[in-house]
Design an enzyme around this catalytic site. Structure first.
Site, mmCIF file in Angstrom:
data_model
loop_
_atom_site.group_PDB
_atom_site.id
_atom_site.type_symbol
_atom_site.label_atom_id
_atom_site.label_comp_id
_atom_site.label_asym_id
_atom_site.label_seq_id
_atom_site.Cartn_x
_atom_site.Cartn_y
_atom_site.Cartn_z
ATOM 1 N N GLY A 115 -2.817 6.500 2.970
ATOM 2 C CA GLY A 115 -2.258 5.082 3.178
ATOM 3 C C GLY A 115 -2.948 4.017 3.811
ATOM 4 N N GLY A 145 -3.096 0.280 3.753
ATOM 5 C CA GLY A 145 -2.193 -0.422 4.315
ATOM 6 C C GLY A 145 -2.238 -1.185 5.557
ATOM 7 C CG PHE A 146 0.055 -5.150 6.253
ATOM 8 C CD1 PHE A 146 -1.115 -5.825 6.700
ATOM 9 C CD2 PHE A 146 0.264 -5.215 5.177
ATOM 10 C CE1 PHE A 146 -1.552 -7.179 5.667
ATOM 11 C CE2 PHE A 146 -0.467 -6.087 4.086
ATOM 12 C CZ PHE A 146 -0.962 -7.122 4.444
ATOM 13 N N GLY A 147 -0.121 -0.832 7.841
ATOM 14 C CA GLY A 147 0.436 0.300 9.073
ATOM 15 C C GLY A 147 -0.478 0.426 9.295
ATOM 16 C CB VAL A 189 -1.576 13.390 -0.376
ATOM 17 C CG1 VAL A 189 -0.532 13.870 0.104
ATOM 18 C CG2 VAL A 189 -2.385 12.629 1.078
ATOM 19 C CD GLU A 239 5.187 -16.125 -1.462
ATOM 20 O OE1 GLU A 239 5.409 -16.884 -0.369
ATOM 21 O OE2 GLU A 239 5.099 -14.850 -1.965
ATOM 22 C CG ASP A 298 6.977 -1.650 2.082
ATOM 23 O OD1 ASP A 298 7.674 -2.337 3.719
ATOM 24 O OD2 ASP A 298 6.500 -1.622 1.803
ATOM 25 C CB ALA A 329 1.637 -7.452 6.688
#
Lengths: 436, 436
Positions: free
Chosen positions: B14, B16-18, B82, B174, B303, B319
């Site tokens: 992954g 993403g941010f992490g 995966v 938003e 997450d 994030a």
């Protein structure tokens, strides 16, 4: 025509360069205008290859049609697909069955790819006409590198790193040069198992030289410049098959995962709607005033029309030609409304040809001026930014090009479509080659 | 762990941010790193709603993962999915059957939409997690106006001009604010048969107030600001059905062609791969050092993980939290390689919450500072531009926002996907509601 201009309804089918220019030049004529297009956006096709090669974003070269005419209350935009025209009743029919009446009809429906009787090649060798074509081609090109990175069989890996562009006109030259830069410069350090600089890019042209519409010395220059970018230029050998495994050209088979079709276009089906006389490529054989024979109230322009230039040559399928025709017929429509119904023959003025070779070189033929190299690229770039619609897109494209030019980095290296949940279901249902 | 860092292989699933933050903070650690993602790009999810509402282009908020690590030769990027992890052999398996061995595994696989047992709602009320989700939602929203323009039945027309956003968290707020601006400002003069300013935008939240993670006065402010943008805010009424005809909420049926799901997410399937303990939303119940129970060599962050903050509350799925966790576990991995294997508990520091309301207002809660209104919007905007990756995208997004802010024009009003030749064939084959 005896009606007043307020009641006169001009229907323009197709919001390409010709259609838009017609509507622009009808400003103040007092007619009602309806513009019908299958898509919601006008597309700046000369830069489409830059979306396919990850240089520009889709929104940089496309504009919502109805937004362009927000300040023209007499212009109605319809998203729809014309399927039939009935000239005796002066109505056209949309795909949903609804009918639209016209007083004057403008057919500016453009062109599509032509495979010279081999439509089955389309899946393997897609062309480049729409934003979807461009993002799909971008996906294919980038996925080829991704698949090569994971491939362990050397032969299959080499096929994945082989890109074949069929057709040596401006689009073919531009695609080949840009894919070469993408592979040999932009992606150079991004992979661990493959060396993108070893990718083969072949440009195959059946004729004796590239850019046949240009003078011979510019063709020779383009060929040399492409070779120095690492493109293998193949001349005088026709492609006789395109399939999922590659191409056959000059009797030889070459394994290649990515093919791009830039070898020819045919007109849209407008001639069929009308049962009008057409050439082999489907272009309507219009009168000198660009009307359809027997139907003075129907015009055909741009790629939809077969028109001769004053020197006897065919008017080329380029944006400036379509725009000249749009201006011309808008003048004719206005003259008729003013009570001057006599035919006004169209005379094409050829402004020139331009083509880029990668991100730094171009060839220009204005007739009175021939240019090649870096200066030609700058003229090409400035001209294209000038012809884009709106300050926003001009700034944005200028920024994108400046960035690519100075850093070599492309900002739109995105693989999209075909991976979402819904797309996966579609994939299972259709198994088209698009969705790898 | 007794091996040297050169042999140590960290696999991050992954990007993403992490995941990215983990890899960034492993720089210089000497480990080999493989990052695996289903997509070729990292996505800046906090701005995804701006792609869905035609404010930003896809390439402005996404970066090719392998390009981010072009200068880190020890990092290998793999495009792949995966499907299984075997902790006893320390290998994971990809969708194509290939296996990858790891010494340390980082599961940073993010979240997907959750429909609380009503997965059948997804087609009617799609969520917003990927670029494809965003362009599909953009297509749906713009197509609703196009179809309304052509619709003659007043009831169906009103349904086409009704937009329902389910869920009053930051994404819902938003989306509602931006769709309201799109309809009531951007598209105001683009249509001839409909009046986009008459479009209804409903934001339905089952709880008693919007933005439950914010202080009550900011929730009240957001509600007031949304109402002044023309959004109908419905509180305390749960949605009990979503289908192609609309929604049922609080026992009432509302006809609406466009639904947006912003009511909840669930973790990806990482817990299932490992058969690890998880909460109801699928988040792995990790140890205090963010390792999976019984598997000190496997970390779960973002997450994917259920983590408590020092005050006992749940660490939010935002994030900054994922990035803190990424930094923390990179530190743990480095400490272990340096021979300090003791557990390092993670302590979450909450920096704050931000949410925008349309193009000019925002609410900010930093704890020590609460802000609302135009200044908050500017802080929000500057912070987000700062967190974007690369000068190019910062310039581009700043230009886009400045343009929208000063002119009200959105540049990405494009309907793409689903109209090309290939897509039409897929449409006929699948008849999914996506492809109108």
């Amino acid at each position: 025509m005896n009606e007043t201009s307020q009641n006169h309804h001009v229907v323009v089918v197709g919001a390409g360069f010709g259609g838009l220019e017609t509507i622009r030049n009808l400003k103040g004529a007092g007619t009602r205008i309806t513009v019908i297009d299958r898509r919601n956006h006008h597309l700046f096709q000369p830069l489409l290859y830059q979306v396919a090669t990850a240089s520009l974003a889709t929104s940089e070269i496309a504009w919502p049609i109805r937004h362009l005419f927000a300040n023209r209350p007499e212009v109605t935009t319809l998203l729809g697909e014309v399927v039939h025209v009935d000239p005796s009743r002066r109505v056209l029919r949309l795909e949903n069955g609804s009918e639209i009446a016209y007083d004057t009809l403008v057919l500016a429906t453009g062109a599509r790819h032509a495979y010279f009787g081999h439509d089955e090649w389309e899946d393997a060798a897609p062309g480049l006409k729409s934003l979807e074509d461009a993002t799909r081609l971008r996906r294919r090109i980038l996925m080829a590198f991704e698949r090569a990175e994971r491939e362990t069989d050397p032969q299959r890996r080499q096929a994945l790193l082989t890109f074949v562009i069929v057709g040596g006109g401006p689009t073919g030259v531009e695609m080949a040069g840009t894919i070469a830069e993408l592979a040999h410069v932009t992606l150079k350090r991004d992979y661990r198992n493959i060396d993108p600089t070893k990718a083969r890019i072949l440009l195959i042209e059946a004729g004796p030289r590239l850019l046949p519409a240009f003078p011979e010395d510019l063709s020779a220059y383009a060929e040399k410049a492409l070779r120095s970018l690492g493109v293998e230029v193949v001349l005088g050998e026709a492609v006789s098959a395109c399939d999922a495994d590659g191409v056959i050209y000059g009797g030889k088979r070459l394994a290649a995962a990515t093919l791009v079709w830039a070898a020819g276009v045919a007109a849209s089906r407008a001639a069929e709607w009308l049962d009008a006389p057409a050439d082999r490529a489907g272009r309507i054989l219009v009168e000198q005033d660009l009307t359809v024979p027997g139907h003075p109230e129907i015009f055909a322009i741009g790629d939809t029309a077969f028109v001769k230039a004053p020197d006897g040559s065919l008017v080329p399928g380029i944006a400036p030609a379509a725009k000249q025709q749009g201006r011309h017929i808008a003048g004719t429509i206005k003259a008729r409304l003013a009570g001057k119904p006599e035919a006004r023959p169209f005379r094409y003025k050829h402004a020139g040809n331009l083509a880029t070779i990668g991100k730094k070189l171009a060839v220009i033929d204005f007739g009175w001026l021939k240019l090649r190299g870096a200066l030609a690229w700058w003229i090409w770039g400035i001209a294209h930014i000038f012809f884009l619609i709106g300050v926003r897109n001009r700034l944005s494209v200028a920024l994108s090009w400046l960035w690519i030019h100075t850093t070599g980095q492309r900002s739109a290296l995105l693989i999209t479509q075909g991976r979402s949940h819904q797309e996966s279901r579609a994939e299972r249902a259709t198994r088209t080659d698009e969705r790898m």
